[in-house]
Scaffold this motif. Structure first.
Motif, PDB file in Angstrom:
ATOM      1  N   ASP A   1       1.461   1.272  -4.711  1.00  0.00           N
ATOM      2  CA  ASP A   1       0.691   0.133  -4.209  1.00  0.00           C
ATOM      3  C   ASP A   1       1.672  -0.861  -3.563  1.00  0.00           C
ATOM      4  O   ASP A   1       2.047  -1.884  -4.152  1.00  0.00           O
ATOM      5  CB  ASP A   1      -0.081  -0.532  -5.351  1.00  0.00           C
ATOM      6  N   TYR A   2       2.070  -0.569  -2.330  1.00  0.00           N
ATOM      7  CA  TYR A   2       3.143  -1.323  -1.691  1.00  0.00           C
ATOM      8  C   TYR A   2       2.694  -2.685  -1.197  1.00  0.00           C
ATOM      9  O   TYR A   2       3.508  -3.611  -1.103  1.00  0.00           O
ATOM     10  CB  TYR A   2       3.750  -0.488  -0.559  1.00  0.00           C
ATOM     11  N   LYS A   3       1.409  -2.838  -0.902  1.00  0.00           N
ATOM     12  CA  LYS A   3       0.917  -4.162  -0.513  1.00  0.00           C
ATOM     13  C   LYS A   3       1.019  -5.141  -1.672  1.00  0.00           C
ATOM     14  O   LYS A   3       1.459  -6.284  -1.508  1.00  0.00           O
ATOM     15  CB  LYS A   3      -0.528  -4.059  -0.031  1.00  0.00           C
ATOM     16  N   LYS A   4       0.639  -4.694  -2.860  1.00  0.00           N
ATOM     17  CA  LYS A   4       0.749  -5.578  -4.028  1.00  0.00           C
ATOM     18  C   LYS A   4       2.209  -5.835  -4.389  1.00  0.00           C
ATOM     19  O   LYS A   4       2.556  -6.931  -4.850  1.00  0.00           O
ATOM     20  CB  LYS A   4      -0.005  -4.974  -5.209  1.00  0.00           C
ATOM     21  N   ALA A   5       3.062  -4.840  -4.194  1.00  0.00           N
ATOM     22  CA  ALA A   5       4.487  -5.047  -4.476  1.00  0.00           C
ATOM     23  C   ALA A   5       5.051  -6.126  -3.565  1.00  0.00           C
ATOM     24  O   ALA A   5       5.808  -7.006  -4.010  1.00  0.00           O
ATOM     25  CB  ALA A   5       5.252  -3.738  -4.290  1.00  0.00           C
ATOM     26  N   ARG A   6       4.675  -6.098  -2.281  1.00  0.00           N
ATOM     27  CA  ARG A   6       5.171  -7.106  -1.351  1.00  0.00           C
ATOM     28  C   ARG A   6       4.583  -8.482  -1.673  1.00  0.00           C
ATOM     29  O   ARG A   6       5.281  -9.501  -1.596  1.00  0.00           O
ATOM     30  CB  ARG A   6       4.818  -6.710   0.079  1.00  0.00           C
ATOM     31  N   ALA A   7       3.308  -8.519  -2.069  1.00  0.00           N
ATOM     32  CA  ALA A   7       2.697  -9.802  -2.438  1.00  0.00           C
ATOM     33  C   ALA A   7       3.383 -10.384  -3.668  1.00  0.00           C
ATOM     34  O   ALA A   7       3.620 -11.601  -3.744  1.00  0.00           O
ATOM     35  CB  ALA A   7       1.207  -9.618  -2.697  1.00  0.00           C
TER      36      ALA A   7
END
Length: 485
Positions: A196-202
């Motif tokens: 879940d790379y979007k959540k990691a970046r967020a």
């Protein structure tokens, strides 16, 4: 004998009466004030005297640093590397304290986090059940508002590669204390492991708003690397190493910088970082393994074998065992390679007993050195549970080795397609994709991806680099009809 004249002269002197007790006290005070005043004057004169050529100015002694246990406590609390001797001191201190104060929830949480770090640094999975008991005891003692214990359980789950549990514990900690910055690195690791790379970046964006410093820079570097921002990752790690507060912490960032340099094929820079890390912290075994990897690529096989053995002596990770076995195999030392592969299975068994998920590594091992069908079964289950890009790549390669290239291509694309999360520039991932395409007779893309793998890191594997070169030789140059006008 005195003469009569001397005796008479002495008797004729006027006699001074003895001073009283009060007079003697006043006299002592006057003498003391005079002495102190003289010292102050002398000190002031010495202070302003010029330093003669060749002389060194006197230095005040540095204030004593924090005790080893306190250093380790600070490191564990902020999620950075701690020196192993300091960790031992911290664990001894907390165990002694808790025998007398068993209702101290915070000390139980600190003890649990220290066990996690010790288990990670020594690859001793026995520490993880101890850590879990300590952290759950902390929650039993203080079930409400105990973000420290929730963070510790998230760190433990990440160390065990149990990313769904790590996400759940870290999200519970964030809900309890949303401005507690130490929770966000744990969330980043969990989200990355789950793909879940979007959540990691967020989570990284929130972390950088809440805090700054080496721990944040190091975590940012990992996210940047996953997104393919190699220069940003290297710069962040350089700043993290420059701002480190202890040799063990700096060594950890140097090791990461060496790993990034290795992955982009810069052997000289990688070796320099790994050697600096070992010099700073002789217990930095990941850097020893990195030295082994790099020295092997430089053709210095004997030194590489010694470096791997030094790494395994202090941190017998199955990953290092696999790398050493493959190095032996590339050197045609088949029997020694088999010994390492047998050791790998034993180390995985011990890790599993400590709650560590080694399905990804076992799948990779079985695909290349065992039963590819077994690898496919293991990695399918792992993909369903925690679908990160490392699992996608391993499953695609296992399917290829099992003769299922059409399905293999789907997973290899996930691992290398930026739109699907595979932004990292990885030589092994490109190699796997190229070989799958070669098996499907998609010769143009196969040639392009095999060349890309060797361009990213021409030394990525002692076993697979020769196979990539052989495949490119077999593919030959592209036909003129394939060249666009």
């Amino acid at each position: 004998m005195e003469s009569a004249t001397e005796t008479t002269a002495a008797d004729d002197r006027p006699q001074t009466p003895a001073p009283s007790e009060g007079a003697r006290s006043r006299l002592r005070r006057r003498v003391l004030v005079g002495v102190l005043g003289g010292c102050l004057v002398l000190g002031g004169v010495l202070l302003f005297l010029p330093v003669l050529p060749g002389e060194q100015p006197a230095r005040r002694p540095a204030p004593p640093g924090p005790a080893p246990g306190a250093q380790a406590h600070a490191a564990v609390r902020t999620g950075v590397a701690a020196a192993l001797p300091d960790l031992v001191s911290l664990i001894d201190e907390r165990e002694t304290h808790l025998r007398k104060h068993p209702r101290d929830a915070q000390s139980w949480a600190v003890l649990g986090a220290a066990y996690v770090e010790q288990g990670r640094r020594t690859a001793d999975a026995v520490r993880y059940p101890r850590a879990e008991r300590a952290l759950r005891t902390s929650l039993d003692v203080r079930p409400r508002g105990n973000a420290e214990a929730l963070d510790g359980l998230a760190a433990l789950a990440n160390a065990r590669r149990d990313f769904p549990a790590a996400r759940d514990w870290a999200e519970a900690a964030r809900e309890l204390a949303p401005k507690r910055w130490t929770t966000y690195p744990l969330l980043i690791d969990a989200y990355t492991g789950l793909g879940d790379y979007k959540k990691a970046r967020a989570a990284l964006d929130t972390l950088m708003k809440l805090h700054s410093g080496p721990a944040v820079l190091g975590r940012a570097a990992a996210v940047y690397w996953e997104q393919g921002w190699r220069e940003d990752a290297a710069a962040a790690l350089s700043d993290a190493a420059a701002g480190a507060s202890t040799p063990a912490e700096e060594a950890a960032w140097r090791e990461r910088a060496g790993q990034l340099a290795w992955e982009r094929g810069d052997l000289r820079t990688a070796l320099r970082h790994f050697q600096q890390a070992v010099h700073l912290d002789p217990d930095q075994r990941a850097a020893q393994a990195g030295r082994g990897r790099t020295l092997a690529a430089l053709g210095r096989s004997s030194e590489a074998l010694s470096a791997y053995q030094a790494a395994l002596a202090g941190q017998p990770l199955p990953q290092y065992v696999l790398e050493l076995g493959e190095l032996y195999e590339s050197l045609r030392m088949t029997q020694k390679a088999r010994v390492q592969y047998d050791l790998l299975r034993e180390r995985v068994r011990l890790d599993t007993a400590g709650g560590v998920d080694q399905e990804l590594l076992l799948g990779q091992f079985e695909a290349d050195h065992g039963d590819p069908q077994t690898a496919v079964r293991r990695l399918r289950a792992e993909w369903r549970r925690q679908p990160g890009i490392a699992v996608a790549d391993a499953l695609g390669w296992a399917l290829h080795r099992a003769g299922q290239d059409k399905e293999a291509l789907k997973f290899a694309a996930i691992a290398t397609d930026r739109a699907k999360g595979g932004g990292v520039r990885s030589a092994p991932y490109s190699y796997h994709l190229g070989m799958i395409e070669f098996g499907l007779k998609r010769y143009g893309p196969a040639r392009r991806h095999l060349q890309e793998a060797l361009r990213i890191n021409p030394h990525f594997s002692p076993l697979h680099v020769p196979r990539a070169r052989a495949a490119l030789t077999q593919l030959g140059e592209p036909a003129m009809k394939d060249v666009p006008s």
